[in-house]
Design a protein around this motif. Structure first.
Motif, short mmCIF file in Angstrom:
data_model
loop_
_atom_site.label_atom_id
_atom_site.label_comp_id
_atom_site.label_asym_id
_atom_site.label_seq_id
_atom_site.Cartn_x
_atom_site.Cartn_y
_atom_site.Cartn_z
N ALA A 1 -1.72 13.62 -1.09
CA ALA A 1 -1.43 12.37 -1.36
C ALA A 1 -2.46 11.70 -2.29
CB ALA A 1 -1.65 11.43 0.38
N GLU A 2 -3.44 11.95 -2.39
CA GLU A 2 -4.50 11.48 -3.40
C GLU A 2 -3.91 11.76 -4.91
OE1 GLU A 2 -8.73 10.48 -1.51
OE2 GLU A 2 -8.35 12.70 -2.15
N ALA A 3 -3.35 12.96 -4.98
CA ALA A 3 -2.96 13.47 -6.33
C ALA A 3 -1.67 12.48 -6.72
CB ALA A 3 -2.54 15.12 -6.15
N LEU A 4 -1.10 11.81 -5.74
CA LEU A 4 0.15 11.11 -6.01
C LEU A 4 -0.15 9.74 -6.16
CD1 LEU A 4 2.89 12.46 -3.48
CD2 LEU A 4 3.00 12.51 -5.86
N TYR A 5 -0.99 9.18 -5.36
CA TYR A 5 -1.49 7.75 -5.33
C TYR A 5 -2.70 7.31 -5.60
CZ TYR A 5 3.12 8.08 -2.80
OH TYR A 5 4.47 8.34 -2.22
N GLY A 6 -3.68 8.16 -5.99
CA GLY A 6 -5.06 7.89 -5.99
C GLY A 6 -5.77 8.14 -4.68
N PRO A 7 -7.11 7.74 -4.66
CA PRO A 7 -7.99 7.99 -3.60
C PRO A 7 -7.72 7.05 -2.45
CG PRO A 7 -9.31 7.38 -5.54
CD PRO A 7 -7.93 7.03 -6.09
N VAL A 8 -8.08 7.65 -1.18
CA VAL A 8 -7.63 6.99 -0.05
C VAL A 8 -8.92 5.93 0.21
CG1 VAL A 8 -7.97 7.22 2.54
CG2 VAL A 8 -7.01 9.19 1.17
N ASP A 9 -8.65 4.54 0.60
CA ASP A 9 -9.53 3.57 0.76
C ASP A 9 -9.30 3.18 2.29
OD1 ASP A 9 -11.15 1.40 -0.33
OD2 ASP A 9 -9.77 0.28 0.42
N LEU A 10 -8.33 3.74 3.04
CA LEU A 10 -8.30 3.42 4.52
C LEU A 10 -7.82 4.47 5.09
CD1 LEU A 10 -8.22 1.50 6.96
CD2 LEU A 10 -5.96 0.82 6.15
N ILE A 11 -8.38 4.89 6.41
CA ILE A 11 -7.65 5.78 7.25
C ILE A 11 -7.76 5.04 8.75
CG2 ILE A 11 -9.76 6.96 7.82
CD1 ILE A 11 -8.10 9.49 8.23
N HIS B 1 0.78 -1.19 0.03
CA HIS B 1 0.03 0.01 -0.08
C HIS B 1 0.72 1.24 0.04
CE1 HIS B 1 -3.85 -1.79 0.91
NE2 HIS B 1 -3.38 -2.87 1.43
N PRO B 2 0.48 2.26 -0.83
CA PRO B 2 1.05 3.47 -0.75
C PRO B 2 0.74 4.16 0.46
CG PRO B 2 -0.67 3.82 -2.60
CD PRO B 2 -0.50 2.16 -1.97
N LEU B 3 1.33 5.06 1.11
CA LEU B 3 0.98 5.69 2.52
C LEU B 3 0.97 7.12 2.67
CD1 LEU B 3 2.91 3.22 4.69
CD2 LEU B 3 0.60 3.05 3.99
#
Length: 251
Positions: A80-90, A40-42
């Protein structure tokens, strides 16, 4: 396979973005290492970005952000979303534990606990929840405590903040269940972390440390494994609440 096709292939197979608050040590750092190993990207948020960067994890954005700053949390998520896509987990893990007797405890410590443990958690939720609802997919994991389920002497205000985490998580779960979003509460018992070091009451601090020394308390990795297990269940399955404590911790 040319470079463009190779990039597209990596993008299509990459795991979704996870956000962890309080990622500089303890449970947050252990969870970061575990999710990174799974690909996972973080986005890792904490007061000490240098400690996060020292983890040396790939595909990781480290930001020194106070979770009580709503705009700063939202800006870091957007970056972060601009780099790795949408957040799926917080994983809302940031928290402070300032134990003390209400009759003597400085009121500033009350305010700090409610600011971080309650408002800070809500800021994390707000930063990611609209996107999760729009995509009808996502997981919110709120790290609470066994002190959010029962009371202990010297824990009055801290327990109040953690009872709030349980209550907010349950209500939020009901709000978003129809949108395909999961809300999970993880409630650890005593863990070998820096959390106790924040307490300023010398007697209460010494008593709690003596209790920790008398048993084999949880390791941060134990909690990270529980978080990962809950997240890895199929999206249709929600482990609403997971309480984890050392076998020797009776209460």
């Amino acid at each position: 396979m040319n470079a463009k096709t190779n990039t597209q292939a990596k993008t299509s197979t990459r795991k979704p973005l996870a956000v962890i608050t309080g990622a500089g040590s303890g449970i947050g750092a252990a969870t970061a290492r575990t999710l990174s190993e799974l690909g996972h990207p973080l986005l890792l948020l904490g007061r000490r970005a240098d400690r996060i960067e020292a983890l040396g994890l790939p595909d990781t954005l480290a930001r020194s952000v106070d979770v009580t700053d709503e705009q700063a949390v939202a800006a870091a998520v957007h970056e972060a979303e601009a780099l790795y896509g949408p957040v799926d987990l917080i994983v809302n893990n940031a928290g402070v534990m300032l134990l003390g007797a209400v009759a003597h405890q400085p009121t500033g410590e009350w305010e700090r606990m409610f600011d971080v443990n309650v408002r800070g958690l809500l800021n994390g939720v707000r930063a990611v929840l609209p996107g999760m609802i729009e995509r009808a997919h996502g997981t919110v994991i709120n790290v609470s405590s066994v002190a959010g389920r029962k009371s202990y002497p010297g824990h009055t205000v801290y327990s109040g903040t953690k009872f709030a985490v349980h209550g907010m998580s349950d209500s939020l779960r009901e709000e978003v269940a129809g949108h395909g979003v999961r809300v999970i509460t993880i409630a650890p018992g005593a863990v070998e972390t820096e959390l106790l070091s924040h307490t300023t009451d010398v007697t209460i601090k010494a008593d709690y440390q003596a209790f920790k020394d008398s048993i084999q308390v949880l390791d941060p990795q134990d909690v990270a494994d529980a978080i990962t297990f809950a997240y890895q269940r199929p999206q249709r399955v929600t482990l609403r609440e997971l309480v984890i404590a050392a076998t020797a911790q009776a209460a």
